[in-house]
Design a protein around this motif. Structure first.
Motif, PDB file in Angstrom:
ATOM      1  N   ASN A   1       3.721   2.053   2.697  1.00  0.00           N
ATOM      2  CA  ASN A   1       2.906   1.652   3.848  1.00  0.00           C
ATOM      3  C   ASN A   1       2.027   0.455   3.494  1.00  0.00           C
ATOM      4  O   ASN A   1       1.814  -0.440   4.334  1.00  0.00           O
ATOM      5  CB  ASN A   1       2.043   2.825   4.310  1.00  0.00           C
ATOM      6  CG  ASN A   1       1.436   2.572   5.682  1.00  0.00           C
ATOM      7  OD1 ASN A   1       2.130   2.173   6.620  1.00  0.00           O
ATOM      8  ND2 ASN A   1       0.135   2.807   5.802  1.00  0.00           N
ATOM      9  N   GLY A   2       1.526   0.413   2.261  1.00  0.00           N
ATOM     10  CA  GLY A   2       0.736  -0.739   1.842  1.00  0.00           C
ATOM     11  C   GLY A   2       1.556  -2.011   1.837  1.00  0.00           C
ATOM     12  O   GLY A   2       1.092  -3.072   2.276  1.00  0.00           O
ATOM     13  N   VAL A   3       2.784  -1.925   1.348  1.00  0.00           N
ATOM     14  CA  VAL A   3       3.669  -3.089   1.373  1.00  0.00           C
ATOM     15  C   VAL A   3       3.975  -3.500   2.802  1.00  0.00           C
ATOM     16  O   VAL A   3       3.962  -4.689   3.147  1.00  0.00           O
ATOM     17  CB  VAL A   3       4.976  -2.781   0.611  1.00  0.00           C
ATOM     18  CG1 VAL A   3       5.988  -3.916   0.806  1.00  0.00           C
ATOM     19  CG2 VAL A   3       4.699  -2.574  -0.860  1.00  0.00           C
ATOM     20  N   PHE A   4       4.246  -2.530   3.649  1.00  0.00           N
ATOM     21  CA  PHE A   4       4.529  -2.809   5.060  1.00  0.00           C
ATOM     22  C   PHE A   4       3.407  -3.629   5.687  1.00  0.00           C
ATOM     23  O   PHE A   4       3.650  -4.618   6.391  1.00  0.00           O
ATOM     24  CB  PHE A   4       4.722  -1.491   5.801  1.00  0.00           C
ATOM     25  CG  PHE A   4       4.707  -1.616   7.299  1.00  0.00           C
ATOM     26  CD1 PHE A   4       5.747  -2.239   7.976  1.00  0.00           C
ATOM     27  CD2 PHE A   4       3.646  -1.103   8.033  1.00  0.00           C
ATOM     28  CE1 PHE A   4       5.729  -2.361   9.358  1.00  0.00           C
ATOM     29  CE2 PHE A   4       3.617  -1.213   9.416  1.00  0.00           C
ATOM     30  CZ  PHE A   4       4.657  -1.848  10.084  1.00  0.00           C
ATOM     31  N   ARG A   5       2.167  -3.269   5.416  1.00  0.00           N
ATOM     32  CA  ARG A   5       1.022  -3.983   5.992  1.00  0.00           C
ATOM     33  C   ARG A   5       0.931  -5.404   5.449  1.00  0.00           C
ATOM     34  O   ARG A   5       0.595  -6.341   6.190  1.00  0.00           O
ATOM     35  CB  ARG A   5      -0.260  -3.208   5.718  1.00  0.00           C
ATOM     36  CG  ARG A   5      -0.349  -1.916   6.512  1.00  0.00           C
ATOM     37  CD  ARG A   5      -1.558  -1.091   6.142  1.00  0.00           C
ATOM     38  NE  ARG A   5      -1.681   0.072   7.011  1.00  0.00           N
ATOM     39  CZ  ARG A   5      -2.555   1.057   6.825  1.00  0.00           C
ATOM     40  NH1 ARG A   5      -3.392   1.003   5.788  1.00  0.00           N
ATOM     41  NH2 ARG A   5      -2.601   2.085   7.650  1.00  0.00           N
TER      42      ARG A   5
END
Length: 261
Positions: free
Chosen positions: A127-131
């Motif tokens: 999710n951090g990468v997605f953001r």
């Protein structure tokens, strides 16, 4: 044009489940005796060439580390070619040293680099990468392999399984610097000083080895070891020939006239 170089995949072609495939070491020696340049290609990103060469020696294959080209090496070279860039790394510790001269940014990087971090893949990390990708970062990866073989155990998920999901969620295609990227294969050609017409790719994987050869204009041979028994899906690249294993490569080259008898 005469054959001058062999670009040979490692895992599944020379080595499988940590052991040398029968005849692999003999083929490498015969190729050298025939005056062929040999470049050993791998989408491994968690280990450096010297470590891979040591593992090959343990398996009975004698290979110099300067003959090995990894996807991690190609990835770091790509980023160094982007002037003033910053990156956020999600890579194995052994791979991190390849990026020591590139500025790190864990909040708003220009690029996010993902390698196989195995058990570190979880919701919070993805999710951090997605953001970051939604905020404008580009995703760059050494490879998109979906699975790999770990020792004597069953197949394991590779980083590509998670990268595909991130691409779909963020609406962008990852920049791939390993197989089947033409950038990777051109680097191999440049390393041995030959053109695409003077080389032959030998590998087990239709999606990385054979497709990469096709996209780069290089002839190819698929071996049926490793992933070579996987049924070919419609639209997948077609190799120029298939062999039961690497052991049959030199007779094939002689029989087809690619190599003088």
């Amino acid at each position: 044009m005469a054959l001058k170089a062999l670009l040979i995949d490692i895992d599944g072609t020379l080595l499988f489940r940590g052991e040398a495939i029968a005849g692999a070491n003999r083929v490498l020696q015969e190729a050298a005796d025939a005056g062929l340049a040999v470049r050993l290609l791998t989408n491994i990103s968690a280990r450096l060439p010297q470590h891979i060469a040591a593992e090959l020696r343990v398996g009975g294959i004698h290979a110099a580390e300067d003959a090995i080209q990894t996807a991690g090496m190609a990835c770091s070279a790509y980023l160094r070619g982007q002037a003033g860039t910053s990156c956020h790394l999600l890579v194995p510790d052994a791979m991190a040293e390849l990026f020591e001269d590139i500025r790190q940014d864990a909040s708003k990087p220009d690029f996010v680099v993902i390698g196989d971090v195995a058990e570190r893949f979880d919701y919070a990390l993805l999710n951090g990468v997605f953001r970051m990708l939604r905020d404008g970062a580009r995703l760059v990866v050494p490879h998109r392999n979906l699975y790999w073989f770990d020792g004597a155990g069953p197949a394991r998920l590779d980083a590509g399984a998670f990268i595909v999901g991130l691409e779909a969620a963020a609406g962008q295609q990852a920049i791939v610097t390993g197989k089947p990227s033409p950038v990777f294969f051109q680097a191999a050609l440049d390393a041995v000083g030959v053109t695409a017409a003077e080389a032959l790719v030998v590998g087990d994987d239709l999606l990385t080895d054979i497709e990469g050869a096709r996209a780069s204009g290089i002839a190819s041979v698929q071996v049926r070891t490793g992933k070579g028994e996987t049924p070919r899906a419609p639209g997948t690249a077609v190799p120029g020939a298939q062999l039961q294993s690497i052991a049959g490569l030199m007779p094939y080259l002689r029989d087809t006239g690619l190599l003088a008898r």
